[in-house]
Design an enzyme around this catalytic site. Structure first.
Site, PDB file in Angstrom:
ATOM      1  N   SER A  11      72.276  13.690  72.816  1.00 33.61           N
ATOM      2  CA  SER A  11      72.271  14.297  71.490  1.00 33.61           C
ATOM      3  C   SER A  11      73.577  13.984  70.771  1.00 33.61           C
ATOM      4  O   SER A  11      74.643  13.894  71.401  1.00 33.61           O
ATOM      5  CB  SER A  11      72.113  15.821  71.609  1.00 33.61           C
ATOM      6  OG  SER A  11      72.427  16.469  70.394  1.00 33.61           O
ATOM      7  N   TYR A  44      75.235  23.230  75.590  1.00 37.23           N
ATOM      8  CA  TYR A  44      74.342  22.072  75.479  1.00 37.23           C
ATOM      9  C   TYR A  44      75.127  20.807  75.168  1.00 37.23           C
ATOM     10  O   TYR A  44      74.909  19.755  75.795  1.00 37.23           O
ATOM     11  CB  TYR A  44      73.322  22.346  74.378  1.00 37.23           C
ATOM     12  CG  TYR A  44      72.398  21.210  74.029  1.00 37.23           C
ATOM     13  CD1 TYR A  44      71.323  20.878  74.839  1.00 37.23           C
ATOM     14  CD2 TYR A  44      72.572  20.483  72.847  1.00 37.23           C
ATOM     15  CE1 TYR A  44      70.459  19.848  74.511  1.00 37.23           C
ATOM     16  CE2 TYR A  44      71.711  19.450  72.504  1.00 37.23           C
ATOM     17  CZ  TYR A  44      70.658  19.134  73.340  1.00 37.23           C
ATOM     18  OH  TYR A  44      69.805  18.119  73.011  1.00 37.23           O
ATOM     19  N   LYS A  67      75.361  17.419  77.482  1.00 37.97           N
ATOM     20  CA  LYS A  67      74.979  16.093  76.991  1.00 37.97           C
ATOM     21  C   LYS A  67      76.166  15.132  77.006  1.00 37.97           C
ATOM     22  O   LYS A  67      75.988  13.922  77.240  1.00 37.97           O
ATOM     23  CB  LYS A  67      74.404  16.210  75.577  1.00 37.97           C
ATOM     24  CG  LYS A  67      73.040  16.886  75.522  1.00 37.97           C
ATOM     25  CD  LYS A  67      71.985  16.136  76.310  1.00 37.97           C
ATOM     26  CE  LYS A  67      70.575  16.686  76.074  1.00 37.97           C
ATOM     27  NZ  LYS A  67      69.560  15.983  76.878  1.00 37.97           N
TER      28      LYS A  67
END
Length: 255
Positions: free
Chosen positions: A150, A163, A167
């Site tokens: 991402s 998150y 990533k």
């Protein structure tokens, strides 16, 4: 068959897509099948995997294997790889697409359990699955692995800190595994920006927030799931035969 068709031809190959029952994963599974691959649709809910697999077989004529697995659970991952080889006898491409970013009120409300769950699904699972699949690919002579990351890993916002960290770790895993599994297995990152999927449904339901969020991007809009397929097919096909340890951004021109 034209030159472009030959480059992206996946006939006779087997492609596994985790998180393949909806969103970007579903679009990529369909894309691989339409290029001739047999596919494995892997996700937590078996019924959803079955529904998508049946749709793929009906529309493309390719074989599709549904498989229920929680990518965040280390011990479930060998069973996925074994199921692929039991059914097809080979594994040519793995797309580590499964992921999630839970909503929290502020950083003080992030619990250890939440933090661990985010890392398990977005980082530990893809690492483990890549090692298991990559070792067998290498023994068979080659393959390709795509880690779906991402742009949040490069531009972490307060709402996605765990998150984004996971990533960012996945980006590092890509480079390390490209060298560990090379030269026969290629490993690359497909770094996605904002797409209209279930994960962004809250954002999509707020037109003002959506417009503000995409305004800095060069294309000034959210992407449709189908718009990730071309990049994914490039990375899983021979079109990217000299590409490994790389990051391909598909983000509408992130600032």
């Amino acid at each position: 068959m034209g030159y472009a068709d030959e480059l992206f031809d996946l006939t006779g190959r087997v492609v596994v897509v985790t998180g393949g029952s909806r969103g970007l994963g579903r679009a990529m599974a369909f894309g691989a099948a339409r290029c001739g691959a047999d596919v494995v649709v892997a996700s937590r809910k078996y019924e959803a995997c079955v529904a998508v697999s049946e749709e793929i077989e009906r529309e493309t004529g390719r074989a599709a294997l549904p498989h229920a697995v929680h990518v965040g659970r280390w011990d479930e991952l060998p069973g996925l790889v074994d199921a692929v080889y039991d059914r097809f006898g080979r594994l040519d491409a793995l797309v580590n697409n499964a992921g999630m970013s839970p909503v929290y009120d502020d950083l003080t409300t992030v619990t250890e359990r939440m933090f661990d769950a985010v890392l398990d699904l977005n980082l530990k699972g893809p690492f483990r699955l890549s090692v298991l699949a990559g070792a067998r690919m290498a023994a068979a002579g080659g393959g390709t692995i795509v880690n779906v990351s991402s742009t949040g890993s490069l531009r972490p916002r307060p709402a996605i800190v765990p998150y984004a960290a996971a990533k960012a770790g996945l980006n590092a895993v890509t480079v390390g595994l490209a060298h560990a599994l090379g030269p026969s297995v290629r490993v690359n990152t497909l770094m996605c920006g904002p797409f209209a999927t279930w994960a962004t449904r809250g954002w999509q339901e707020d037109p003002e927030a959506l417009a503000e969020g995409v305004r800095p991007h060069a294309l000034q809009r959210i992407g449709a799931p189908e718009e990730v397929v071309g990049a994914a097919l490039y990375l899983v096909s021979d079109a990217s035969s000299y590409t490994s340890g790389a990051t391909l951004r598909v983000d509408g021109g992130m600032p």
